[in-house]
Write a protein that holds these residues in place. Sequence first.
Motif, PDB file in Angstrom:
ATOM      1  N   ILE A 111       0.842  -1.204   0.000  1.00  0.00           N
ATOM      2  CA  ILE A 111       0.000   0.000   0.000  1.00  0.00           C
ATOM      3  C   ILE A 111       0.873   1.248   0.000  1.00  0.00           C
ATOM      4  CG2 ILE A 111      -1.803   1.276   1.206  1.00  0.00           C
ATOM      5  CD1 ILE A 111      -2.538  -1.414   2.608  1.00  0.00           C
ATOM      6  N   ARG A 112       0.558   2.179  -0.901  1.00  0.00           N
ATOM      7  CA  ARG A 112       1.224   3.482  -0.905  1.00  0.00           C
ATOM      8  C   ARG A 112       0.198   4.567  -0.637  1.00  0.00           C
ATOM      9  NH1 ARG A 112       3.152   7.258  -4.968  1.00  0.00           N
ATOM     10  NH2 ARG A 112       2.326   5.920  -6.617  1.00  0.00           N
ATOM     11  N   VAL A 113       0.460   5.388   0.363  1.00  0.00           N
ATOM     12  CA  VAL A 113      -0.441   6.472   0.743  1.00  0.00           C
ATOM     13  C   VAL A 113       0.019   7.759   0.067  1.00  0.00           C
ATOM     14  CG1 VAL A 113      -1.421   7.832   2.629  1.00  0.00           C
ATOM     15  CG2 VAL A 113      -0.930   5.390   2.963  1.00  0.00           C
ATOM     16  N   VAL A 114      -0.896   8.393  -0.656  1.00  0.00           N
ATOM     17  CA  VAL A 114      -0.618   9.664  -1.318  1.00  0.00           C
ATOM     18  C   VAL A 114      -1.401  10.747  -0.581  1.00  0.00           C
ATOM     19  CG1 VAL A 114      -0.810  10.994  -3.449  1.00  0.00           C
ATOM     20  CG2 VAL A 114      -0.283   8.539  -3.539  1.00  0.00           C
ATOM     21  N   SER A 115      -0.701  11.729  -0.078  1.00  0.00           N
ATOM     22  CA  SER A 115      -1.342  12.799   0.700  1.00  0.00           C
ATOM     23  C   SER A 115      -1.841  13.892  -0.242  1.00  0.00           C
ATOM     24  CB  SER A 115      -0.359  13.374   1.722  1.00  0.00           C
ATOM     25  OG  SER A 115      -1.015  14.336   2.538  1.00  0.00           O
ATOM     26  N   LYS A 116      -2.865  13.546  -1.032  1.00  0.00           N
ATOM     27  CA  LYS A 116      -3.459  14.465  -1.983  1.00  0.00           C
ATOM     28  C   LYS A 116      -4.927  14.110  -2.173  1.00  0.00           C
ATOM     29  CE  LYS A 116       0.547  15.412  -4.976  1.00  0.00           C
ATOM     30  NZ  LYS A 116       1.058  15.339  -6.375  1.00  0.00           N
ATOM     31  N   SER A 117      -5.688  15.064  -2.690  1.00  0.00           N
ATOM     32  CA  SER A 117      -7.035  14.785  -3.159  1.00  0.00           C
ATOM     33  C   SER A 117      -6.945  13.940  -4.425  1.00  0.00           C
ATOM     34  CB  SER A 117      -7.769  16.089  -3.450  1.00  0.00           C
ATOM     35  OG  SER A 117      -8.931  15.856  -4.204  1.00  0.00           O
ATOM     36  N   SER A 118      -7.963  13.112  -4.663  1.00  0.00           N
ATOM     37  CA  SER A 118      -7.955  12.305  -5.890  1.00  0.00           C
ATOM     38  C   SER A 118      -7.930  13.181  -7.139  1.00  0.00           C
ATOM     39  CB  SER A 118      -9.169  11.372  -5.915  1.00  0.00           C
ATOM     40  OG  SER A 118     -10.381  12.112  -5.943  1.00  0.00           O
TER      41      SER A 118
END
Length: 338
Positions: A111-118
Amino acid sequence: MIEFRRVLELQPDNIGVRHQMRRLTSAMVPFWHIQMLNDTRRNDAFERAIRKAVEKEGPDARILDIGTGSGLLSMMAARAGARNIVTCERVPVIAEAAKRIIALNGYEQQIRVVSKSSSQIIVGKEIEARADILISETLSSDLLAEDVLNTFEDAHARLLRPGATVIPRAATAMGCLVESDVLSQHAFVGDVSGFDLSPFGALSPQRLPVHGTMTSWRRLSPDVDLLRIDLTAGEHGAEIRKLPIPVLKDGIAVGIVQWMSLDLAEGIGFSNHPDENSDGGWLQVLHTFPQPIVVAAGGQLDVMVGHDRASLIVLPAPGLSNGQRNETTIGGSGRQID
C-alpha cells in the motif's frame, strides 16, 4: 502542527502544547471517523465486496482507494492478496496517521499512501496506470455532501480503466414520512412567550441528523426508495421528480427520515436502516418540511425528490391535495395556517 511537534521533542511533558495539538487535530478530523471504524456490520460488508473484487481482478490488479482515512479498506484489500494499492487522503494529518497504521500492520509494501485529493492524482505519476478497482467510502449520511459525484466522475474520466470494478456500485436514499413532537421542536417554531415567531422557521435547517434509537418518532408511511445514484456511471445530471408517498396512519408529518442502502457488489449490500440499531458513523437524516403537514391514512403525500451536485432535494410538491394542510402545531399545540 510542525512547530508544536518540535516543542514536544524538546519538552515532552508540556501539557499546554499537547492540549493544543490534540485540539487542532480534532478540528481537522471529523468526529464520526471513530464511530465508523467501530461499525462491524459496515466493515464486514466492505471486506466481503473487496475480497470478491480481488478474486475477480486478480492479486496484481491496480487498486485505487479514494479517501484513505485510517487505511482500513486498503489493508482489507492487501489482506485479500492485492499487491498494488494506492490510496489517497487530502487531509495531511489523516494521511500521516494512515501511513503509521499501515506500517504497524505490516502492509507498507503493498500500500502506498498519497497525501493528496484524488483530483490531484496524475496517471503515470502517483499511480502507474489506470486502476482496475476503485474503493471509495466518501458517502455522507445524505449521500452527496462529501462531493461524491465529482469524485466518482473524475475517477471514471481519468483514473479508472473502462469497466473497472467499483465499490460501492450504487447508493440509494430511502426514507419514510414521520411524526415527532421532539423533532418538531428542532425544526419549527410557533407561539413563544405570547409572540408569533413562526416566520423564523424559514431559517431552520433543511436537514437534521437523527438516530432511529435515539429520537422518538412515529412512522406515517412505508419505507420508500427516494433516489438511486449509480456510481458506475461516468456522469450524473441533476434531477427532480414527483414521488407519491402512500400514507398509512393519520398524523402530522414533520418531514422524511432518510437513510441509505449501498450496493457494494453482487449479493453484498449495507444499510443504516433505523430499525437495525446501528451506532455507526452514518446516522439517519430528517429532511424537514417548511411547515408540518397533516396527512390522513389511505391518502398520499406528493414529494419532490432529486439532487443537485452536492445534496439531496426533498420537499413537498407545490400545492396540497387529499385533505392535506399545513400546520404549525408544535408539540401538539399551535395554530393552523389556511
